[in-house]
Design an enzyme around this catalytic site. Structure first.
Site, PDB file in Angstrom:
ATOM      1  N   PRO A 152       0.774  -1.244   0.000  1.00  0.00           N
ATOM      2  CA  PRO A 152       0.000   0.000   0.000  1.00  0.00           C
ATOM      3  C   PRO A 152       0.809   1.300   0.000  1.00  0.00           C
ATOM      4  O   PRO A 152       0.818   2.060   0.972  1.00  0.00           O
ATOM      5  CB  PRO A 152      -0.840  -0.130   1.272  1.00  0.00           C
ATOM      6  CG  PRO A 152      -0.002  -0.957   2.180  1.00  0.00           C
ATOM      7  CD  PRO A 152       0.713  -1.935   1.288  1.00  0.00           C
ATOM      8  N   CYS A 153       1.439   1.581  -1.124  1.00  0.00           N
ATOM      9  CA  CYS A 153       2.211   2.812  -1.254  1.00  0.00           C
ATOM     10  C   CYS A 153       1.326   4.051  -1.162  1.00  0.00           C
ATOM     11  O   CYS A 153       1.819   5.143  -0.856  1.00  0.00           O
ATOM     12  CB  CYS A 153       3.019   2.804  -2.542  1.00  0.00           C
ATOM     13  SG  CYS A 153       2.081   2.398  -4.018  1.00  0.00           S
TER      14      CYS A 153
END
Length: 175
Positions: free
Chosen positions: A141-142
């Site tokens: 989850p950047c």
């Protein structure tokens, strides 16, 4: 990491509320890359960066991957943890991506805080570069990384999608 040219991947497409997803998975059923349909050149560039030449053929992603993504978009924010994934990258990139995976849904973290978490507090820009080279958008989850002042910063899928993902997860962000 497989030797250059030895990795065969299947490319599938899956719907999402923020655009069709491209899913690249390997023969062992692991997700190797995910991106939005309108960012296919980025997906191909990241696959080449991490694996060299690959064989990318149309095919179905494993049902577990498709089901977990559908569940996430339906509100089960923990569903992404069920997705088996693997990727190339340097040891530093791998450390950044593992740390990203530990940022809970509904929360955000600054690049500096993530750099500190991996024991490299001076590597803020390198964390940003690793974040930009992440081939597993959403799953790693950047989108949960924000600027030093808490504002939204760049996202490979576009700031609008980043804002949507964070709102979907219930995260409070600075506009």
């Amino acid at each position: 990491m497989p030797t250059l040219g030895s990795l065969r991947l299947h490319l599938d497409r899956a719907p999402s509320p923020i655009g069709e997803l491209l899913l690249a998975s390997d023969q062992e059923g692991r997700l190797r890359a995910v991106d939005f349909h309108d960012h296919e050149p980025r997906l191909l560039r990241l696959l080449k960066l991490h694996y060299g030449r690959t064989s990318l053929e149309a095919g179905s992603a494993p049902p577990t991957i498709r089901a977990a993504l559908a569940a996430y978009f339906d509100g089960d924010l923990d569903a992404l943890a069920a997705i088996p994934w693997a990727t190339g990258g340097t040891a530093f990139q791998q450390a950044v991506w593992r740390a990203l995976g530990e940022v809970a849904a509904g929360t955000t973290l600054t690049y500096a805080a993530l750099a500190a978490r991996i024991g490299k507090p001076a590597a803020v820009r390198a964390v940003g570069a690793a974040n930009g080279a992440n081939p597993l958008s959403i799953v790693v989850p950047c989108h949960r990384l924000v600027g030093a002042d808490g504002s939204l910063t760049g996202y490979g899928g576009g700031i609008e999608r980043k804002a949507w993902l964070l709102a979907h997860e219930g995260a409070r962000v600075r506009a």
